[in-house]
Design an enzyme around this catalytic site. Structure first.
Site, short mmCIF file in Angstrom:
data_model
loop_
_atom_site.label_atom_id
_atom_site.label_comp_id
_atom_site.label_asym_id
_atom_site.label_seq_id
_atom_site.Cartn_x
_atom_site.Cartn_y
_atom_site.Cartn_z
N TYR A 24 0.84 -1.20 0.00
CA TYR A 24 0.00 0.00 0.00
C TYR A 24 0.87 1.25 0.00
CZ TYR A 24 -4.35 2.53 1.08
OH TYR A 24 -5.46 3.34 1.03
N TYR A 61 -5.72 5.40 -7.11
CA TYR A 61 -5.96 5.30 -5.68
C TYR A 61 -7.37 4.75 -5.48
CZ TYR A 61 -6.74 6.72 -0.82
OH TYR A 61 -7.02 6.73 0.52
#
Length: 388
Positions: free
Chosen positions: A297, A341
């Site tokens: 991430y 995102y």
């Protein structure tokens, strides 16, 4: 106290379908429509129909309730529906929830999804604009008066300490940004397709909050991503190679807050990800050397370095050199820095493509992928494996 024994979830469920919308800065349609498009695409990819689905999992930060999405997507009766808290930290936990439901026999086919207009609508990067009083929000009250109003400012505090403790400069973060954009440049689905960057580009990008520059911060994206989870036995009868859930874990550390855990003894790591790492390695019987590709991430570059260290891929303070050496294929879709995102859900999809052998930046012989969720918050992660 976190678990000190292996759990028994591994090998009982698999991701069998992935689907997404295009990734843009202005989708021109509702978040519900984005969610339904992604869900239908994932079901089609799995070779199933909406009537096969009996479970739904999403995030608490979602305007698209499970029941509404199911109705709009043509899905019928549901026996399981669930939401996971803490923003991007929920990504891998949605698959864990789905796998638990499948393993327990509560549901047979579960769809995990995330969709938002995070660029043209509500922008998480704009920080705290207005907040209703809450117990968890009280922690922010210690930081907001001093100007720590945005995710970038919250991360910058920890990033500065990391650089100081290890005698590094912000160039260390540039290694992550360059690697992500290199992969995005070869990915037609990525927003930054065809646009790699150099360390000089990183160093010359404008400051957001020192030591973070613009190219240390992820995008803000409109789009949707969905995944389909079912049992390994059923997966073997479907058209796509399954990505088996080898291990899944959630984790929160001591003195855990949301992005502002400044009262810990050490600010140079991510204890919540350490909790997850220990459980993943314990339950899977694997270690860093067994991982073929890492999908970590990357909402902010410093936290990628800290994750590599928490999982034991390298020593403390050594992650920038590890990334520069290309020691592990990392965020081969371009990550949230380069592709989109989507609160980490697109990263899970990339891990599935790697295990299928269909990634645009394919790792030869990829058999095991590590996927992580949002950091600085209670989090989650997966080890996915090819069914070989």
């Amino acid at each position: 106290m976190s678990l000190h024994r292996a759990d028994s979830l591994g090998g009982r469920a698999a991701v069998v379908g992935i689907g997404a919308t295009e990734f843009s800065k202005d989708s021109g349609r509702s978040e519900l429509k984005l969610a339904v498009e992604a869900v239908r695409a994932a079901i089609d990819d799995a070779g199933l129909s909406p009537a096969d689905v009996d479970g739904m999992v999403t995030f608490t930060m979602d305007t698209n309730p499970e029941i509404t999405v199911a109705q709009a997507a043509g899905i019928g009766e549901l026996s399981f529906f669930s939401r996971v808290h803490y923003g991007g930290g929920a990504a891998c936990a949605t698959v864990q929830q789905a796998a638990l439901a499948v393993a327990a026999g509560v549901a047979e086919v579960v769809v995990c999804y995330r969709a938002f207009n995070e660029r043209s609508g509500r922008r998480f990067g704009s920080g705290v604009q207005q907040r209703e009083p809450s117990a968890e929000g009280a922690a922010l009250g210690w930081n907001l008066p001093f100007g720590l109003l945005t995710p970038a400012s919250w991360v910058a505090m920890t990033a500065q300490r990391y650089l100081h403790a290890h005698g590094l400069t912000p160039e260390a973060f540039g290694q992550v940004a360059v690697a992500g954009r290199r992969h995005a440049a070869r990915n037609p689905a990525a927003y930054f397709h065809g646009r790699p960057i150099t360390l000089d580009d990183h160093a010359s990008s404008r400051w957001i909050v020192e030591p973070l520059r613009l190219l240390d911060c992820c995008q803000e994206t409109d789009g949707g991503q969905a995944l389909v989870v079912t049992s390994v036995e059923r997966a073997r009868d479907l058209p796509r190679p399954p990505a088996v859930v080898v291990a899944a874990a959630q984790g929160a550390g001591r003195a855990q807050e949301q992005m502002t855990s400044y009262y810990r003894d050490d600010l140079t790591g991510l204890p919540e990800m350490g909790v997850v790492a220990r459980q993943l390695w314990r339950s899977s019987g694997l270690g860093p050397g067994d991982i073929d590709v890492g999908i970590l991430y990357d909402h902010f570059t410093p936290y990628v370095l800290m994750q590599l260290e928490e999982f034991g891929f390298c020593g403390r303070g050594e992650a920038a050199e590890f990334v520069a050496a290309d020691a592990l294929p990392l965020n081969t879709h371009g990550g949230q820095l380069g592709e989109a995102y989507l609160h980490g859900m697109n990263g899970i999809a990339e891990a599935v493509r790697q295990l299928r052998g269909t990634s645009v930046n394919q790792t030869d012989g990829a058999a095991r992928a590590l996927v992580t969720a949002g950091t600085g918050v209670p989090t989650s992660a997966l080890v996915l494996g090819a069914d070989r």
